[in-house]
Design an enzyme around this catalytic site. Structure first.
Site, PDB file in Angstrom:
ATOM      1  N   SER A   1       0.857  -1.190   0.000  1.00  0.00           N
ATOM      2  CA  SER A   1       0.000   0.000   0.000  1.00  0.00           C
ATOM      3  C   SER A   1       0.888   1.234   0.000  1.00  0.00           C
ATOM      4  O   SER A   1       2.119   1.142   0.087  1.00  0.00           O
ATOM      5  CB  SER A   1      -0.906   0.006   1.235  1.00  0.00           C
ATOM      6  N   LYS A   2       0.269   2.397  -0.063  1.00  0.00           N
ATOM      7  CA  LYS A   2       1.034   3.644  -0.174  1.00  0.00           C
ATOM      8  C   LYS A   2       1.909   3.911   1.047  1.00  0.00           C
ATOM      9  O   LYS A   2       2.868   4.678   0.954  1.00  0.00           O
ATOM     10  CB  LYS A   2       0.079   4.821  -0.412  1.00  0.00           C
ATOM     11  N   ARG A   3       1.596   3.283   2.169  1.00  0.00           N
ATOM     12  CA  ARG A   3       2.444   3.525   3.343  1.00  0.00           C
ATOM     13  C   ARG A   3       3.824   2.881   3.178  1.00  0.00           C
ATOM     14  O   ARG A   3       4.761   3.202   3.918  1.00  0.00           O
ATOM     15  CB  ARG A   3       1.776   3.038   4.627  1.00  0.00           C
TER      16      ARG A   3
END
Length: 486
Positions: free
Chosen positions: A256-258
């Site tokens: 994910s973007k994290r």
């Protein structure tokens, strides 16, 4: 199916950017098709109007083009299997659902939202639908239709037994039919559900191989029961393992973007080459028969085999991607590197007319991403502010006492050079070190600091002085002497 031409389809929803997982699916679909002399089809699934993004279709086309994944058919390359945009196919789905009603394999469900919500709190298995309308008398159906009561069309799932299917990656998978709800085929607004539209589209487009993420494994029995209800041939399923990400603490979760950039366009903007991204993504869940790591798309097509796809999740490693990127950059010719690098050169060097081939010489083997270039060469445009203590370097044996002596000699000797080129500058400084009976670094370090104003530079004193030219170099050396004098 073995005698049929292999046909795969990439069917993205235009809801935003191209995620790495979607890109890998597209790549594997392309490779499955092309490694079997088949067709790679682009289909746009745009019926989710709530999440639809106007510019997303352009992103899909742009990404496929940048990645080199040329489709054989699609909205822009229509053939006999079109239309290739789902919203343009809406009039074809309901007749198929009504065919199943006539054959006793589907039914109209008139249950209200409120009734369905209430079922979530009772003892219906899984909080699902209780099949209330499955066996309504025909008179009751006719009455509700006459009153204009909204309805969905549901498939009659088998109430007992098992459904088994074989996946090319995960093998044979069996589910109890009692666990399957009577799935909705057509919604109250007349739109097909995702699962139903997929089956109709894949069959009518003659798709032979369906490639998708392993999160769809649990939905596959529903797809198969639809194929069986129509008496259609079931395609070959290829479910891909998840792509995971690792955070700073070492925790692993779905990418994910994290974890960092997860979109193709974002990665390109960060300086990764499209061909390096594609090469790396190909190896996220697939292993070639030999230990080869660097592949062109053509080489991938020749080497790709479905049997090489792993069941195990893979971890997206940004360091590994950067290694791939660096390998691709190193394999470029000097001219190709300069072409790619020029926008980054011009970003920071705006007033100087430099020999860019010389800049390329010092950067080509050092750069791992083109976005690193501006910070590496900004000193060529203007000498940055720096402190005199930068002239101190233990390894080069320079200090604030001997640095001004060395820099003064460097300046004096360079001024006397007849020609200003790399070889002349090199010989001048090496001979000076020999004459003064000091290490080469004792001469080179002060010269480089004065020329660049930075401790870390691509290339040493000789290369930098050569690129800057006589006038600018001597000016900077004089500035260094003033700094040391103060």
């Amino acid at each position: 199916m073995q005698n049929k031409k292999v046909r795969t389809r990439f069917a993205p929803s235009p809801t935003g950017f191209m995620h790495i997982g979607n890109l890998r699916t597209a790549l594997y679909e392309y490779l499955v098709a092309k490694s079997n002399d088949g067709d790679f089809v682009l289909r746009i699934e745009d019926t989710d109007r709530e999440r639809y993004v106007d510019t997303a279709v352009d992103v899909i086309y742009k990404t496929l083009e940048s990645a080199g994944l040329q489709h054989d058919e699609g909205p822009d390359k229509p053939k006999e299997y079109g239309p290739y945009v789902q919203s343009e196919r809406l009039d074809m789905y309901k007749p198929y659902a009504e065919q199943l009603i006539k054959e006793g394999k589907a039914y109209r469900c008139f249950c209200s939202k409120e009734r369905l919500e209430s079922l979530k709190d009772d003892d219906t298995p899984g909080g699902g639908y209780d099949r209330h309308c499955r066996d309504l008398p025909q008179e009751e159906i006719d009455r509700l239709l006459a009153e204009g009561v909204p309805y969905v069309i549901r498939q009659k799932m088998p109430l007992d037994g098992k459904t088994t299917f074989t996946d090319a990656v995960f093998g044979e998978i069996t589910v109890e039919n009692s666990e399957l709800q009577d799935q909705i085929l057509i919604k109250t607004d007349g739109y097909p559900t995702y699962n139903f539209a997929n089956v109709i589209d894949d069959h009518t487009m003659n798709i032979t191989h369906v490639v998708r993420g392993s999160e769809y494994l649990s939905s596959t029995p529903k797809y198969n029961l639809l194929y069986e209800a129509f008496g259609w041939e079931i395609p070959t399923y290829i479910h891909l393992p998840l792509i995971m990400g690792k955070d700073a603490d070492g925790n692993i979760a779905k990418l994910s973007k994290r974890h960092g950039s997860t979109g193709f366009e974002d990665l390109v903007n960060e300086g990764y080459l499209p061909q390096a991204i594609i090469n790396y993504v190909a190896l996220l869940g697939w292993c070639p028969e030999n230990n080869q790591e660097i592949f062109t798309l053509e080489e991938l097509t020749k080497a790709f085999k479905i049997e090489g796809i792993s069941k195990s999740p893979s971890i997206f490693d940004y360091d590994k991607l950067e290694w791939f990127n660096a390998e691709y950059i190193r394999r470029m010719s000097a001219d190709e590197f300069t072409r790619y690098a020029m926008p980054y050169y011009k970003e920071v060097v705006k007033t100087k007319d430099l020999d860019w081939n010389k800049v390329t010489d010092i950067l080509h083997q050092r750069v791992t991403k083109f976005t690193q270039i501006p910070e590496m060469i900004d000193f060529l445009e203007a000498l940055p502010e720096y402190e005199a203590d930068m002239f101190v370097n233990k390894k080069s044996k320079t200090n604030l006492e001997n640095a001004p002596v060395m820099l003064s000699k460097v300046t004096e000797n360079l001024k006397s050079l007849e020609s200003w080129d790399k070889d002349s500058i090199h010989d001048c400084l090496i001979n000076l070190a020999a004459e003064l009976e000091v290490k080469n670094g004792t001469v080179m370090w002060p010269a480089r600091i004065a020329a660049a104003g930075k401790k870390v530079t691509p290339g040493g004193a000789v290369e930098i002085l050569d690129i800057l030219g006589r006038e600018e170099s001597l000016k900077r050396l004089e500035t260094g002497l003033e700094k040391l004098g103060n």
